[in-house]
Write a protein that holds these residues in place. Structure first.
Motif, mmCIF file in Angstrom:
data_model
loop_
_atom_site.group_PDB
_atom_site.id
_atom_site.type_symbol
_atom_site.label_atom_id
_atom_site.label_comp_id
_atom_site.label_asym_id
_atom_site.label_seq_id
_atom_site.Cartn_x
_atom_site.Cartn_y
_atom_site.Cartn_z
ATOM 1 N N ASP A 182 0.168 -14.713 6.118
ATOM 2 C CA ASP A 182 -1.200 -14.219 6.182
ATOM 3 C C ASP A 182 -2.153 -15.129 5.389
ATOM 4 O O ASP A 182 -2.715 -14.729 4.369
ATOM 5 N N ASP A 210 2.762 -10.440 13.975
ATOM 6 C CA ASP A 210 2.785 -9.901 12.605
ATOM 7 C C ASP A 210 2.360 -10.966 11.604
ATOM 8 O O ASP A 210 2.754 -12.122 11.712
ATOM 9 N N LYS A 211 1.576 -10.521 10.631
ATOM 10 C CA LYS A 211 1.159 -11.428 9.557
ATOM 11 C C LYS A 211 1.739 -10.909 8.245
ATOM 12 O O LYS A 211 1.486 -9.762 7.872
ATOM 13 N N TYR A 212 2.506 -11.756 7.576
ATOM 14 C CA TYR A 212 3.150 -11.338 6.324
ATOM 15 C C TYR A 212 2.419 -11.895 5.111
ATOM 16 O O TYR A 212 2.042 -13.072 5.107
ATOM 17 N N PRO A 213 2.239 -11.058 4.087
ATOM 18 C CA PRO A 213 1.544 -11.556 2.889
ATOM 19 C C PRO A 213 2.352 -12.639 2.180
ATOM 20 O O PRO A 213 3.583 -12.668 2.283
ATOM 21 N N VAL A 214 1.635 -13.496 1.466
ATOM 22 C CA VAL A 214 2.309 -14.564 0.705
ATOM 23 C C VAL A 214 3.261 -13.918 -0.304
ATOM 24 O O VAL A 214 2.893 -12.981 -1.001
ATOM 25 N N ASP A 252 4.382 -12.108 -9.080
ATOM 26 C CA ASP A 252 4.655 -11.023 -8.123
ATOM 27 C C ASP A 252 5.588 -9.972 -8.732
ATOM 28 O O ASP A 252 5.384 -8.768 -8.560
ATOM 29 N N ALA A 278 0.937 -2.791 9.947
ATOM 30 C CA ALA A 278 1.098 -4.246 10.037
ATOM 31 C C ALA A 278 1.646 -4.749 8.707
ATOM 32 O O ALA A 278 1.281 -4.221 7.651
ATOM 33 N N PRO A 279 2.527 -5.757 8.750
ATOM 34 C CA PRO A 279 3.161 -6.201 7.495
ATOM 35 C C PRO A 279 2.167 -6.655 6.433
ATOM 36 O O PRO A 279 2.432 -6.517 5.249
ATOM 37 N N HIS A 280 1.003 -7.211 6.854
ATOM 38 C CA HIS A 280 0.117 -7.735 5.817
ATOM 39 C C HIS A 280 -0.565 -6.631 5.002
ATOM 40 O O HIS A 280 -1.136 -6.899 3.958
ATOM 41 N N TRP A 281 -0.459 -5.365 5.463
ATOM 42 C CA TRP A 281 -1.003 -4.270 4.659
ATOM 43 C C TRP A 281 -0.051 -3.843 3.547
ATOM 44 O O TRP A 281 -0.430 -3.100 2.652
ATOM 45 N N THR A 282 1.197 -4.330 3.600
ATOM 46 C CA THR A 282 2.172 -3.890 2.586
ATOM 47 C C THR A 282 1.733 -4.296 1.179
ATOM 48 O O THR A 282 2.061 -3.628 0.211
ATOM 49 N N MET A 283 0.974 -5.380 1.097
ATOM 50 C CA MET A 283 0.582 -5.863 -0.232
ATOM 51 C C MET A 283 -0.356 -4.888 -0.960
ATOM 52 O O MET A 283 -0.443 -4.910 -2.176
#
Lengths: 417, 286
Positions: free
Chosen positions: A189, A215-219, B213, B252-257
Motif C-alpha cells: 500500500d 488487495d493492498k497490504y500495509p507496509v 512496528d 481490505a487488508p490495508h485497513w488492518t493497520m
C-alpha cells in the motif's frame, strides 16, 4: 635563523599549494548523493566505485592529451527513508555540489518528488546528473517542457511506464504459454505499487483477463493469508504481487505453504538476488520476478553480464542483490567517461551533447537515450537496454523472458500439476 | 479465517507479553522493547551465520544475553529516574532509537537477515493449509503463559515479583528489594522479547524498521488489555487479532493497520484502564 625558517615555511606552503592544485587537476569528482543505507543506493554506490577504479586503473579519462582520474564522493541524503523531508535531500545534493565541487552526480534520488526538485538544482549549477533509481515518467515530461534548462539530467534505468510494459509482456507470455486469463493482484500500500497495480488492473480488463481481486497490504504486513485464501477460492491462475518491503517474502512462503494453485508472477524486491534463496530457501521456488535491468546476475546469452557480476563479486566479495539500480550505476560512470572523451573537454554543454548521442554496449544492454533523456528499453540487449523475467528454479535464477536471452521455460510449481 | 485469526492473535500476544511483564512489575514502560526484539533477531542471526553455532545454542544464548542487557538498562539508566514516568519513557525511547539507528548505521540493511524455521512445511487444519511454524507459535504462547503462571505463583522470586506489583512499600517491609526485582523484571521482559523474536522472525525477515512496528503492536495490545494484566493481553490479542483478520478478509487488508489504533481509541473512551487493567481504576469509578 629566523630568515631560514621563513624561507622554509614559504617553500613548504608553495609545495602544499601546488600539490593540491595538481591533485585538483588530476581528478574528476563524481558525486553519489543517494540513500546509502538502502540496498539500491548501497549497491549502486559500490558499482560506481568499481567502474571508477577500473577506469583509473587504465590511467583515467582522456581529455585531449592528458588523463584525469575519477574520484567518487558519496553522501547519504536518506530520501528513500520514511519521514525524511525532500528539502533535506536537496540540501545534501547542494552540499556535494558546493563543498566537493562534483562534476556530475550518479545513482541519485530514490523518491520521485526529490528527483524532480533536484533537477532544478542540477540545472542551476550546470552539474550533470544521471540517475539510476527514481522511476517517475514526470522526469521526461519535465525535460521536454524545457529541454535547454533541464538538459543536464538523464535517467539510466527503468521508468514506471517501461515497468508496466514489462509486466504486460510477462502476462502475455504466460497467457500464450498456458492459456491463463484469471488473475489476483496484491500490492504494497504505497503509491508506486498501487499505481502499477491499478494500471495493470485496467490493462487486464482491456485484454480479456478476469481480475478476481485487488488487495493492498500495509507496509510491514506479515500475514497475507486473507488475500491468498480469496485468490484460492476464486480459482485464479496467476497472482500478481508488487512489493518492495522486506516482509513481502512471507507472501511467497505462504503461497507455497497454503498450496495456492496459481503462478506467482510480478515483482517482489527482496527475492531478486542470489541471497534470497539462502534467506527463504526452497519456499520461493517457482516465483517469477521482473528484473528491472539485467546485469546484476550472470546471463550466458549476454556475456557482459557475466563479466560484470564476476568483477563485482571479486571486488566486493558479495553478489548484487538488487534487481534495480546497481548495474546501471556501473554503466553510468562509463557513459560519462565516454562522453567526456568524445567531447574532448569538461565543458558541461558539450559533454551533455555527447551523452545525448550515446550509443554503447553496457552491462544492461545497448545504451541509448530518447529525447526526454530516458534510457530506451527493449527486448534484445544488442539493440536496447533490457529488463527480464526470471523464475526461481531449484535455487537458480532462470531467465524465462525475453526470448533473446532466455535460458529456461516457465515451470509451474509442483502443487499445480 | 478461524485458524489464521488465532495465529495472528498468538503473534500479538507473544509480542506483548514481555512488555507487559516489565510494566506490570516495575511500572516501567519499556519503549526500547521493539529495539530489543530486533537486536535479538540480529544477534541470533550472527550466532548462526557468522559463528556457525547450532540454532538451539544461538537461541538460548541470545535470550540470556538480552536478559542481562535488559537488567543492565535498568541498573544503569532507569534506576536513576524510576518513578519519573515521562523521564522513563524518554529514556527508554531514546535507547530504542540509539539501538535501531546504530544497527542501521553499521549496515544491517537489506533482505538477507532471516532466521530458520523450527520445522518447515505446512499441514491442513480445518480445510486450510497452515505453516507448521505458525502453529508452533500458538503452542509457544500457551506454554509461556503456563510457565509464567507457575513462575509467579510457585517460586520465591515470582512471588516477590507479585509482591512488588501489588504493593511496593509493603513488600519492602518484608525484605524484598524493589530495585533488584525491577531489574530482574526488566531482564525477564527483555528475554521474553528475545524469545518472541526467535519464534516469530522465522516467518519473515529481520529489519530495523520492524522494531517500531513491534513496539506499536505491543503497546496497543497492552493498552486494550490493561497494562500489567496477563489475561487482559490475551483477551486483547484475540480481539485485535481476529478483528485484523476479519478486516483483511471482508474489508481490505490495508485497513488492518488502523484496527489496533481504533481499538485503543475505543478502549480509552470506554475504559481507560483497559479490559482487565487496574491502573487508575478508582479514579475511573469516581
Amino acid at each position: 635563523m629566523r630568515r631560514s625558517f621563513f624561507c622554509l615555511f614559504v617553500f613548504l606552503f608553495f609545495c602544499l599549494f601546488f600539490t593540491f592544485q595538481i591533485q585538483a587537476q588530476q581528478y574528476i569528482t563524481l558525486g553519489v548523493p543517494t540513500s546509502l543505507k538502502l540496498i539500491e543506493g548501497y549497491e549502486g554506490h559500490k558499482a560506481a566505485l568499481l567502474a571508477a577504479e577500473e577506469i583509473n586503473a587504465k590511467g583515467g579519462i582522456k581529455i585531449g592529451n592528458e588523463k584525469r582520474l575519477i574520484k567518487i564522493e558519496s553522501l547519504d541524503i536518506r530520501d528513500g527513508e520514511p519521514g525524511v523531508p525532500v528539502q533535506e535531500a536537496l540540501l545534501g545534493i547542494e552540499k556535494l555540489i558546493l563543498d566537493k565541487k562534483i562534476y556530475a552526480a550518479v545513482v541519485g534520488n530514490f523518491r520521485s518528488e526529490a528527483l524532480l526538485a533536484a533537477m532544478d538544482i542540477y540545472s542551476k549549477h550546470k552539474v550533470i546528473n544521471i540517475g539510476t533509481i527514481a522511476m517517475t515518467p514526470k522526469f521526461q515530461e519535465k525535460i521536454l517542457s524545457n529541454p535547454e534548462k533541464y538538459k543536464y539530467s538523464f535517467r539510466n534505468c527503468l521508468d514506471s511506464k517501461y515497468l508496466s510494459q514489462y509486466i504486460q509482456n510477462m502476462m502475455k507470455f504466460i497467457s500464450k504459454e498456458f492459456g491463463y486469463n484469471k488473475v489476483y493482484i496484491v500490492t504494497q500500500d504505497v503509491l508506486w505499487a498501487t499505481a502499477t497495480g491499478s494500471l495493470m488492473e485496467k490493462w487486464f480488463k482491456e485484454n480479456g483477463w478476469t481480475v478476481a481481486g485487488f488487495d493492498k497490504y500495509p507496509v510491514g504486513a506479515t500475514d497475507f493469508s486473507a488475500g491468498l485464501m480469496k485468490a484460492k477460492s476464486a480459482g485464479v491462475q496467476v497472482i500478481m504481487p508488487i512489493f518492495d518491503m522486506p516482509t513481502s517474502g512471507i507472501l511467497v512462503k505462504q503461497w507455497k505453504g497454503m498450496k495456492v494453485p496459481a503462478l506467482m508472477a510480478g515483482f517482489i524486491s527482496p527475492l531478486m538476488g542470489s541471497k534470497a534463496w539462502k534467506t527463504f530457501g526452497s519456499d520461493i521456488d517457482g516465483l517469477m520476478n521482473i528484473v528491472f535491468e539485467i546485469g546484476y546476475f550472470p546471463i550466458k546469452a549476454y556475456p557482459p553480464t557475466v563479466k560484470f557480476s564476476e568483477t563485482y563479486f571479486k571486488r566486493w566479495k558479495e553478489d548484487i542483490q538488487s534487481g534495480h539500480g546497481a548495474a546501471p550505476a556501473y554503466d553510468t560512470v562509463y557513459i560519462l567517461a565516454n562522453a567526456i572523451e568524445k567531447a574532448g573537454t569538461l565543458d558541461q554543454d558539450k559533454v551533455v551533447s555527447a551523452i545525448q548521442a550515446t550509443d554503447m554496449e553496457g552491462v544492461i544492454g545497448r545504451i541509448k537515450f530518447d529525447k526526454g533523456h530516458q534510457l530506451i528499453f527493449g527486448d534484445n540487449p544488442k539493440t536496447a537496454a533490457v529488463g527480464a523475467v526470471m523464475q526461481w528454479q531449484n535455487g537458480k535464477m532462470a531467465v524465462v523472458w525475453p526470448q533473446s536471452i532466455a535460458s529456461d521455460k516457465i515451470v509451474k510449481p509442483g502443487w499445480m500439476k | 479465517m478461524l485458524i489464521y485469526g488465532l495465529i495472528n492473535s498468538a503473534v500479538l500476544a507473544l509480542m506483548a507479553i514481555g512488555f507487559n511483564l516489565t510494566f506490570g512489575i516495575s511500572g516501567v514502560a519499556n519503549f526500547a522493547y521493539g529495539a530489543i526484539y530486533v537486536v535479538s533477531g540480529f544477534i541470533t542471526w550472527i550466532f548462526i551465520n557468522k559463528l556457525n553455532l547450532p540454532y538451539p545454542v544461538s537461541a538460548i544464548s541470545t535470550i540470556l544475553i538480552i536478559g542481562v542487557f535488559g537488567a543492565f538498562i535498568y541498573r544503569f539508566i532507569i534506576k536513576r529516574i524510576r518513578g519519573l514516568v515521562i523521564s522513563e519513557v524518554i529514556a527508554t525511547f531514546g535507547i530504542s532509537i540509539v539501538i535501531l539507528e546504530f544497527l542501521r548505521y553499521v549496515g544491517f540493511i537489506g533482505f538477507k537477515y532471516s532466521l530458520p524455521m523450527f520445522l518447515s512445511g505446512s499441514v491442513e487444519v480445518l480445510g486450510a493449509y497452515v505453516d507448521i511454524q505458525r502453529l508452533l507459535i500458538i503452542g509457544f504462547v500457551i506454554l509461556l503463559i503456563i510457565a509464567l503462571y507457575l513462575f509467579t505463583h510457585h517460586t520465591k522470586i515470582g512471588r516477590a515479583f507479585r509482591g512488588i506489583a501489588q504493593e511496593e512499600h509493603t513488600s519492602l517491609s518484608l525484605g524484598i528489594n524493589p530495585d533488584w526485582i525491577a531489574s530482574l523484571s526488566m531482564g525477564l521482559g527483555s528475554s521474553l522479547g528475545a524469545f518472541a523474536a526467535i519464534v516469530i522472525l522465522p516467518l519473515g525477515t529481520i529489519t530495523v524498521d520492524g522494531g517500531y512496528d513491534v513496539l506499536i503492536n505491543a503497546l496497543s495490545v497492552c493498552i486494550v488489555g490493561g497494562l500489567g494484566s496477563t489475561f487482559g493481553i490475551i483477551i486483547a490479542s484475540l480481539i485485535i487479532g481476529y478483528a485484523q483478520t476479519l478486516t483483511a478478509t471482508y474489508l481490505a487488508p490495508h485497513w488492518t493497520m488502523i484496527v489496533s489504533l481504533f481499538a485503543i481509541l475505543i478502549i480509552l473512551v470506554i475504559k481507560p484502564s483497559g479490559i482487565l487493567g487496574h491502573q487508575k481504576e478508582l479514579e475511573e469509578r469516581v
